[in-house]
Design a protein around this motif. Structure first.
Motif, PDB file in Angstrom:
ATOM      1  N   TYR A   1      77.814  19.762  49.193  1.00  0.00           N
ATOM      2  CA  TYR A   1      77.204  19.855  50.521  1.00  0.00           C
ATOM      3  C   TYR A   1      78.006  19.151  51.584  1.00  0.00           C
ATOM      4  O   TYR A   1      78.825  18.267  51.321  1.00  0.00           O
ATOM      5  N   LEU A   2      77.747  19.608  52.804  1.00  0.00           N
ATOM      6  CA  LEU A   2      78.316  19.022  54.023  1.00  0.00           C
ATOM      7  C   LEU A   2      77.195  18.923  55.031  1.00  0.00           C
ATOM      8  O   LEU A   2      76.431  19.876  55.210  1.00  0.00           O
ATOM      9  N   GLY A   3      77.079  17.777  55.688  1.00  0.00           N
ATOM     10  CA  GLY A   3      76.039  17.602  56.690  1.00  0.00           C
ATOM     11  C   GLY A   3      76.598  17.526  58.097  1.00  0.00           C
ATOM     12  O   GLY A   3      77.720  17.052  58.316  1.00  0.00           O
ATOM     13  N   VAL A   4      75.827  18.022  59.052  1.00  0.00           N
ATOM     14  CA  VAL A   4      76.178  17.903  60.463  1.00  0.00           C
ATOM     15  C   VAL A   4      74.916  17.535  61.232  1.00  0.00           C
ATOM     16  O   VAL A   4      73.842  18.081  60.969  1.00  0.00           O
ATOM     17  N   ASP A   5      75.028  16.591  62.140  1.00  0.00           N
ATOM     18  CA  ASP A   5      73.874  16.172  62.939  1.00  0.00           C
ATOM     19  C   ASP A   5      73.849  16.912  64.271  1.00  0.00           C
ATOM     20  O   ASP A   5      74.896  17.083  64.912  1.00  0.00           O
ATOM     21  N   PRO A   6      72.667  17.327  64.716  1.00  0.00           N
ATOM     22  CA  PRO A   6      72.536  18.014  66.006  1.00  0.00           C
ATOM     23  C   PRO A   6      72.527  17.017  67.161  1.00  0.00           C
ATOM     24  O   PRO A   6      71.487  16.690  67.719  1.00  0.00           O
TER      25      PRO A   6
ATOM     26  N   LEU B   1      84.421  23.628  53.414  1.00  0.00           N
ATOM     27  CA  LEU B   1      83.268  24.074  52.632  1.00  0.00           C
ATOM     28  C   LEU B   1      83.403  25.561  52.288  1.00  0.00           C
ATOM     29  O   LEU B   1      83.097  25.988  51.167  1.00  0.00           O
ATOM     30  N   ARG B   2      83.883  26.340  53.235  1.00  0.00           N
ATOM     31  CA  ARG B   2      84.100  27.774  53.000  1.00  0.00           C
ATOM     32  C   ARG B   2      85.156  27.994  51.914  1.00  0.00           C
ATOM     33  O   ARG B   2      85.028  28.893  51.074  1.00  0.00           O
TER      34      ARG B   2
ATOM     35  N   GLN C   1      71.094  19.953  41.980  1.00  0.00           N
ATOM     36  CA  GLN C   1      72.172  19.485  41.092  1.00  0.00           C
ATOM     37  C   GLN C   1      73.494  19.395  41.862  1.00  0.00           C
ATOM     38  O   GLN C   1      74.559  19.745  41.348  1.00  0.00           O
ATOM     39  N   CYS C   2      73.406  18.958  43.112  1.00  0.00           N
ATOM     40  CA  CYS C   2      74.582  18.829  43.973  1.00  0.00           C
ATOM     41  C   CYS C   2      75.466  17.694  43.463  1.00  0.00           C
ATOM     42  O   CYS C   2      75.008  16.554  43.337  1.00  0.00           O
ATOM     43  N   LYS C   3      76.733  17.994  43.180  1.00  0.00           N
ATOM     44  CA  LYS C   3      77.628  17.009  42.561  1.00  0.00           C
ATOM     45  C   LYS C   3      78.783  16.562  43.455  1.00  0.00           C
ATOM     46  O   LYS C   3      79.618  15.786  43.028  1.00  0.00           O
ATOM     47  N   LEU C   4      78.849  17.101  44.682  1.00  0.00           N
ATOM     48  CA  LEU C   4      79.943  16.722  45.575  1.00  0.00           C
ATOM     49  C   LEU C   4      79.475  16.762  47.014  1.00  0.00           C
ATOM     50  O   LEU C   4      78.801  17.705  47.427  1.00  0.00           O
ATOM     51  N   GLN C   5      79.810  15.707  47.764  1.00  0.00           N
ATOM     52  CA  GLN C   5      79.596  15.718  49.207  1.00  0.00           C
ATOM     53  C   GLN C   5      80.950  15.642  49.886  1.00  0.00           C
ATOM     54  O   GLN C   5      81.807  14.838  49.506  1.00  0.00           O
ATOM     55  N   ILE C   6      81.171  16.494  50.891  1.00  0.00           N
ATOM     56  CA  ILE C   6      82.391  16.416  51.678  1.00  0.00           C
ATOM     57  C   ILE C   6      82.026  16.038  53.117  1.00  0.00           C
ATOM     58  O   ILE C   6      80.880  16.201  53.542  1.00  0.00           O
ATOM     59  N   GLY C   7      83.005  15.536  53.848  1.00  0.00           N
ATOM     60  CA  GLY C   7      82.765  15.138  55.236  1.00  0.00           C
ATOM     61  C   GLY C   7      84.046  14.650  55.867  1.00  0.00           C
ATOM     62  O   GLY C   7      85.097  14.587  55.215  1.00  0.00           O
ATOM     63  N   GLY C   8      83.983  14.304  57.143  1.00  0.00           N
ATOM     64  CA  GLY C   8      85.135  13.718  57.819  1.00  0.00           C
ATOM     65  C   GLY C   8      85.447  12.346  57.238  1.00  0.00           C
ATOM     66  O   GLY C   8      84.587  11.690  56.637  1.00  0.00           O
TER      67      GLY C   8
ATOM     68  N   THR D   1      86.763  13.481  51.417  1.00  0.00           N
ATOM     69  CA  THR D   1      86.752  13.486  52.885  1.00  0.00           C
ATOM     70  C   THR D   1      88.002  14.163  53.442  1.00  0.00           C
ATOM     71  O   THR D   1      89.044  14.240  52.779  1.00  0.00           O
ATOM     72  N   VAL D   2      87.861  14.628  54.653  1.00  0.00           N
ATOM     73  CA  VAL D   2      88.892  15.396  55.352  1.00  0.00           C
ATOM     74  C   VAL D   2      89.410  14.553  56.518  1.00  0.00           C
ATOM     75  O   VAL D   2      88.613  13.939  57.238  1.00  0.00           O
ATOM     76  N   PRO D   3      90.718  14.488  56.726  1.00  0.00           N
ATOM     77  CA  PRO D   3      91.247  13.687  57.833  1.00  0.00           C
ATOM     78  C   PRO D   3      90.719  14.162  59.182  1.00  0.00           C
ATOM     79  O   PRO D   3      90.495  15.361  59.383  1.00  0.00           O
TER      80      PRO D   3
END
Length: 424
Positions: free
Chosen positions: A35-40, A56-57, A187-194, A220-222
């Protein structure tokens, strides 16, 4: 599958930090949920958000199941940014509206139809609103070390300057709780983000281990910057948004088309879904024939088609050509013309008022400093109205010259454009 995906992300410069590489490869050897989260925090996502959503894509295309979390709960609290002030706390109704807008944008990026890897959209307000303050403190809060929370960079920065409220300080608890919930539910096993989210993501890993005795991963992504060190996705007029009412499709297309040659190799690797061989071929063209801007145009088409649709991408590309005399400007529909002219220097005429000369109009737009400079352009043969050469310094447009009864397009030389709008 796992090695190829991570190797590709590394080649693209899209890995800043990750948990143990070998263990991550093993986890990715079969399809997982991530999963990846984004705040509004605004009515739209911007290009910085798009960087990570495209990662994520890439996971989805590699056979994994993506979860896009829009933070209806965390958006009400605010992630401490490391700046010296607190974020504005927006009303719940407004945040809900922004959540809805962002959902529509996410649907353009991820595939929600593929049976095996169909993306899922979630809102953390759905599980956070049901938990009481006492439950959060007793069941979740007890697993957090204040010492570790204080060590987070954005928190430490604020503590050394203006201080931080308990509201923003507690943000990392809520994000960690999100990871725990998705671990339980999907059963989410990975979180990605900045890369600025590393501390929050690791807090989620610790919570999963302490509460469930389970293990999960982080990547994480640079944060992307231009070659000159300035923030990527910013222009003189502000951020580049995915919402068309905030950044027109034409401006969005032009952003990629006008990107610096030096930045193009990085932008192709980060944004394009083309494969390595195709990207390397485009990078070579930037080196050997930069004036053709073939790589820029390819990326502009690809990104605009993804966010605004193929028809709009074709439309704004034709508009760009027409504005510079490579197509018939009179053939553009009003919506496309509105979009194309919205970012140009502009002056207005009230409906019914007499029309000024071309020289007066160009001067009024600010493209030239004086009428004498505008007259010189006419004399030198560089003056155009709607792509037709202006031969006389006294030339005055008329109502019949208006595009859609609303606009005049002025051009100085090959590239300097301005617009005149008739209002009323």
């Amino acid at each position: 599958m796992s090695n190829a995906l991570l190797d590709d992300l590394e080649w693209r410069g899209l890995i800043a930090q990750s948990t143990d590489r070998k263990e991550l490869e093993n986890a990715l050897s079969k399809p997982i949920s991530l999963y990846l989260g984004v705040d509004p925090t605004a009515p739209s996502m911007h290009l910085g958000n798009l960087v990570v959503f495209l990662v994520l894509r890439r996971f989805q295309l590699a056979g994994h199941r993506p979860i896009a979390l829009v933070g209806g709960a965390t958006g009400l609290v605010g992630d401490p940014s490391g700046k010296n002030d607190e974020r504005t706390l927006n009303e719940e109704k407004l945040v809900a509206e922004w959540v809805s807008k962002m959902r529509k944008q996410v649907e353009k990026i991820l595939d929600f139809k593929d049976k095996d890897t169909s993306a899922k959209l979630v809102n953390n307000l759905d599980w956070t609103k049901a938990i009481s303050a006492l439950e959060l403190l007793r069941d979740i809060g007890k697993h957090f070390s204040v010492n570790q929370m204080l060590a987070k960079d954005s928190v430490a920065t604020r503590l050394s300057s203006t201080g931080i409220s308990y509201t923003e300080f507690s943000y990392q608890v809520l994000q960690a709780y999100d990871y725990l919930e998705l671990y339980r539910r999907d059963q989410c096993k990975l979180q990605i983000g900045g890369s600025d989210q590393w501390g929050n993501i690791v807090a989620g890993l610790d919570l999963i281990r302490k509460v469930e005795g389970g293990s999960a991963h982080a990547l994480t992504v640079p944060l992307l910057a231009k070659s000159d060190g300035s923030k990527f996705g910013k222009t003189a007029s502000g951020a580049i948004w995915l919402e068309e009412s905030m950044t027109s499709a034409y401006e969005f297309f032009q952003f990629w088309l006008n990107s610096d040659d030096v930045d193009m190799p990085k932008l192709l690797k980060v944004f394009s879904m083309k494969n390595r061989a195709e990207i390397e071929e485009l990078i070579e063209k930037v080196k050997t024939n930069p004036g053709a801007r073939e790589a820029h145009r390819e990326l502009a088409r690809e990104m605009t088609a993804m966010i605004h649709g193929s028809a709009m991408a074709n439309s704004v590309e034709e508009a760009a050509k027409a504005l510079f005399g490579q197509g018939e400007i009179g053939d553009l529909d009003l919506k496309t013309l509105d979009s194309a002219l919205s970012q140009l220097p502009k002056t207005t005429i009230k409906k019914g008022d007499p029309y000024p000369t071309w020289v007066d109009l160009l001067t009024a737009t600010g493209v030239v400093e004086s009428k004498s400079a505008a007259r010189r352009i006419v004399k030198e043969g560089g003056a155009y109205l709607n792509n037709k050469k202006v031969e006389s310094e006294d030339f005055t447009p008329s109502k019949t010259d208006l595009l859609h009864g609303k606009y005049l397009l002025l051009r100085k030389g090959k590239r300097d454009l301005a617009a005149v709008e008739v209002q009323g």
